[in-house]
Design a protein around this motif. Structure first.
Motif, PDB file in Angstrom:
ATOM      1  N   ARG A 103       0.822  -1.213   0.000  1.00 18.65           N
ATOM      2  CA  ARG A 103       0.000   0.000   0.000  1.00 18.65           C
ATOM      3  C   ARG A 103       0.859   1.268   0.000  1.00 18.65           C
ATOM      4  O   ARG A 103       0.502   2.268  -0.637  1.00 18.65           O
ATOM      5  CB  ARG A 103      -0.934  -0.025   1.221  1.00 18.65           C
ATOM      6  CG  ARG A 103      -1.838   1.183   1.335  1.00 18.65           C
ATOM      7  CD  ARG A 103      -2.777   1.311   0.132  1.00 18.65           C
ATOM      8  NE  ARG A 103      -3.452   2.594   0.142  1.00 18.65           N
ATOM      9  CZ  ARG A 103      -4.577   2.837   0.808  1.00 18.65           C
ATOM     10  NH1 ARG A 103      -5.158   1.883   1.519  1.00 18.65           N
ATOM     11  NH2 ARG A 103      -5.140   4.033   0.754  1.00 18.65           N
ATOM     12  N   LYS A 104       1.991   1.232   0.677  1.00 17.47           N
ATOM     13  CA  LYS A 104       2.848   2.415   0.739  1.00 17.47           C
ATOM     14  C   LYS A 104       3.312   2.820  -0.648  1.00 17.47           C
ATOM     15  O   LYS A 104       3.273   3.996  -1.021  1.00 17.47           O
ATOM     16  CB  LYS A 104       4.051   2.163   1.652  1.00 17.47           C
ATOM     17  CG  LYS A 104       4.964   3.362   1.821  1.00 17.47           C
ATOM     18  CD  LYS A 104       6.110   3.041   2.770  1.00 17.47           C
ATOM     19  CE  LYS A 104       7.028   4.248   2.933  1.00 17.47           C
ATOM     20  NZ  LYS A 104       8.178   3.942   3.843  1.00 17.47           N
ATOM     21  N   ARG A 105       3.751   1.849  -1.439  1.00 16.59           N
ATOM     22  CA  ARG A 105       4.188   2.134  -2.806  1.00 16.59           C
ATOM     23  C   ARG A 105       3.010   2.625  -3.656  1.00 16.59           C
ATOM     24  O   ARG A 105       3.120   3.605  -4.411  1.00 16.59           O
ATOM     25  CB  ARG A 105       4.820   0.894  -3.408  1.00 16.59           C
ATOM     26  CG  ARG A 105       4.731   0.726  -4.917  1.00 16.59           C
ATOM     27  CD  ARG A 105       5.425   1.806  -5.721  1.00 16.59           C
ATOM     28  NE  ARG A 105       5.020   1.731  -7.126  1.00 16.59           N
ATOM     29  CZ  ARG A 105       5.725   1.134  -8.069  1.00 16.59           C
ATOM     30  NH1 ARG A 105       6.871   0.572  -7.795  1.00 16.59           N
ATOM     31  NH2 ARG A 105       5.270   1.111  -9.320  1.00 16.59           N
ATOM     32  N   LEU A 106       1.865   1.979  -3.545  1.00 12.94           N
ATOM     33  CA  LEU A 106       0.704   2.388  -4.332  1.00 12.94           C
ATOM     34  C   LEU A 106       0.264   3.797  -3.969  1.00 12.94           C
ATOM     35  O   LEU A 106      -0.109   4.589  -4.845  1.00 12.94           O
ATOM     36  CB  LEU A 106      -0.447   1.399  -4.123  1.00 12.94           C
ATOM     37  CG  LEU A 106      -0.212  -0.010  -4.694  1.00 12.94           C
ATOM     38  CD1 LEU A 106      -1.255  -0.970  -4.154  1.00 12.94           C
ATOM     39  CD2 LEU A 106      -0.236   0.015  -6.208  1.00 12.94           C
ATOM     40  N   ASP A 107       0.311   4.143  -2.681  1.00 10.43           N
ATOM     41  CA  ASP A 107      -0.039   5.497  -2.247  1.00 10.43           C
ATOM     42  C   ASP A 107       0.895   6.532  -2.857  1.00 10.43           C
ATOM     43  O   ASP A 107       0.473   7.626  -3.237  1.00 10.43           O
ATOM     44  CB  ASP A 107       0.008   5.596  -0.721  1.00 10.43           C
ATOM     45  CG  ASP A 107      -1.304   5.196  -0.072  1.00 10.43           C
ATOM     46  OD1 ASP A 107      -2.352   5.342  -0.733  1.00 10.43           O
ATOM     47  OD2 ASP A 107      -1.277   4.736   1.078  1.00 10.43           O
TER      48      ASP A 107
END
Length: 601
Positions: free
Chosen positions: A265-269
């Motif tokens: 999720r961190k990368r997608l955010d």
């Protein structure tokens, strides 16, 4: 992080700047010749005050009470409220039987809308009028037209694809293109465009997004997709950002299988979700959810995002607070059908939180399965009703509460207006990206005793670019077709090595950009040898990533990227090489270590 008020201020200010920029170009003003005849095509100019007052007017319309919506809704049966959420595919080039099949679905099942694909403008307009005539409730009509209606039909304007637009440093031109696309849609009785593509293409091996994305930089993708979205929605056409939560970093085509994105999720955010967040805050009317599997967001085996409640409801609706229309990508794609049966897939899509089901495998099967799911408590009638009212509200926003048939007079002429051609010229000129200019080769000049050969790599006859260059310089035209024999290649090699300067123009196998150009090793080796041994001006009229197909292209004396082989781009390239215009474009993607994002002289 911007506060909501600050974000609204930014959107309003940006919209105002785009509108004021448009006002500065009187050549681009357009007048609808049918304005006095019908309500549906009456231009509704957007003043700066309107833009500031209603930055999210469409989203507001979708979620507020509406007398017309309520009156239509009350007269609908439970089945009709379900089928109002369905959009079926239609082709204007498949003959009478296909049309009868579509009419049957409209009459019997009262489907809510249509998605037009291949055909022609006049055929489609006539067919639209006939299909609307048999529908109980006016149909809303969409098209997957990322670069205009010419992407899907003959005899129509074809505008540049997003990679070319990503090279342009003037977003107001992209706004103008969105406005032109809106005019064409309205003129053809359409209401919804499945564009812009807001995927960040940060994977050069992506087989399906690639040149369909504005580039690899999330901020560029956000600003340019916003410009295109505003151009359409300011002029009455619903835009749809796709493919949530981001299809840019994949190496599988979801038309044929289910791509898997393993990032957390961190990368997608930080990357993929950025443009979606930006456009959702800016009032985009629709968001399309892609058939891509993200196990870090939903670990259910082989589950595409389009069928995932944690992704559609959890992230898009609850976290991003998006309250516009949510569409599935086409339900006929293998990214869904390989793992889920028709009917069950549509139930899961609605369970996930989608409002509209696009391109179903079977309307009857989907209807039966959804009704069974309501009886079983998997779906609630309240949820169906809520989505149904959103669809009806969208129909109200696009003017279907005052539906009028499409006027056929002057249709072809209206779709080829001078202002559209002028806008296409400016887009083409603004995108040209000069990557190399050794010895100040560009601009070219006519020189006595210098022999110039013009080689069309991939061409079989004189190209538009060769004609343009031949009218300014003394050149001789040569051609390097695909599947050339070794004998022909050797003969061509010996002849071209006699010339002092080579103009090498490179073309893909079709009008649309390609991912590999389709040349043999021997054909590519010949091009590399000519670049190494002679002074050469190389112009690529295709996907920028295909620069990688030529090992020695960095040794070209001058190198220009045109991104597509549209005639307007070829004409612009010739003007630039002769010094009539200056290069302004920048690479929207990193091709390799020599040619990186942002490069351009």
């Amino acid at each position: 992080m911007l506060t909501p008020s600050a974000r609204n201020f930014f959107v309003c200010t940006y919209s105002l700047l785009l509108v004021l920029t448009l006002l500065a170009f009187p050549a681009c003003k357009k007048k609808d010749p049918h304005a006095e005849e019908t309500v549906v095509f009456k231009p509704e100019p957007i003043s700066p005050e309107d833009t500031i007052k209603y930055p999210n007017e469409l989203i507001t319309t979708l979620n507020r009470k509406n007398k017309w919506v309520d009156s239509v809704f009350r007269r609908m049966s439970p089945d009709e409220r379900i089928t109002q959420l369905m959009m079926i595919e239609v082709f204007s080039n498949q003959g009478p039987q296909h049309e009868e099949d579509v009419k049957l679905l409209i009459r019997r099942y009262k489907v809510g809308g249509l998605i037009f694909f291949q055909g022609g403008p006049v055929r489609q307009a006539k067919m639209t009028n006939r299909l609307q005539a048999v529908s109980k409730i006016p149909l809303w009509i969409g098209m997957d037209a990322e670069n205009g209606i010419g992407m899907r039909m003959d005899s129509a304007m074809q505008y540049p694809l997003p990679m070319l637009l990503g090279a342009i440093n003037n977003d107001s031109l992209i706004y103008q293109m969105g406005a032109e696309m809106a005019f064409e849609f309205k003129r053809l009785g359409m209401h919804l465009n499945f564009a812009p593509v807001v995927d960040v293409n940060n994977n050069p091996k992506n087989p399906i997004i690639s040149y369909r994305a504005f580039g690899e930089n999330k901020d560029d993708v956000s600003s340019k997709s916003l410009a295109q979205m505003l151009g359409m929605q300011d002029n009455g056409i619903i835009a749809t950002a796709k493919h949530f939560p981001g299809h840019g970093d994949t190496e599988v085509d979801s038309h044929y299988d289910l791509p898997v994105i393993t990032y957390d999720r961190k990368r997608l955010d930080s990357m993929e979700l950025h443009p979606f967040r930006h456009l959702s805050q800016s009032g985009v009317g629709g968001i399309m959810v892609g058939h891509i599997h993200l196990p870090k967001l939903d670990s259910t085996a082989n589950l595409p995002a389009s069928l995932s409640k944690p992704i559609v409801t959890g992230i898009l609706k609850n976290e991003l607070k998006y309250s516009g229309l949510i569409f599935t990508d086409a339900m006929v794609m293998k990214g869904v059908t390989k793992y889920f049966k028709p009917g069950e897939a549509e139930v899961m899509a609605l369970e996930a939180g989608n409002d509209v089901l696009e391109r179903l495998v079977s309307v009857p099967e989907a209807l039966r399965a959804i009704k069974a799911a309501i009886r079983q408590g998997r779906l609630s009638q309240k949820q169906i009703d809520r989505s149904c009212k959103k669809v009806l509200a969208a129909k109200f926003w696009v003017g279907l509460n005052k539906y009028q048939p499409i006027p056929l007079d002057s249709l072809y002429q209206d779709l080829h207006a001078p202002h559209a051609h002028e806008m296409l010229r400016r887009l083409s000129e603004g995108s040209l990206t000069l990557l190399q200019n050794k010895r100040k080769m560009i601009p070219l000049e006519e020189k006595k005793r210098r022999k110039v050969a013009s080689l069309a790599v991939g061409g079989v006859r004189t190209t538009f670019f060769q004609k343009q260059m031949g009218s300014r310089l003394t050149t001789k035209d040569f051609f390097l077709p695909r599947k050339s024999s070794k004998k022909y290649l050797e003969k061509l090699r010996k002849e071209l090595l006699k010339y002092d300067l080579l103009l090498i123009s490179i073309y893909g196998p079709s009008i649309r950009p390609s991912n590999n150009l389709g040349f043999s090793t021997e054909e590519r080796n010949l091009v590399d040898e000519l670049i190494r041994k002679k002074r050469s001006v190389v112009v690529l009229f295709d996907n920028a990533y295909t620069l990688n197909r030529f090992q020695d292209i960095d040794q070209a004396t001058a190198l220009l990227v045109g991104y597509q082989q549209l005639p307007a781009v070829q004409a612009a390239a010739a003007r630039m090489l002769m010094g009539d215009i200056s290069p302004q474009g920048k690479l929207p993607v990193t091709v390799n270590s020599q040619f990186k994002y942002g490069d351009g002289l």
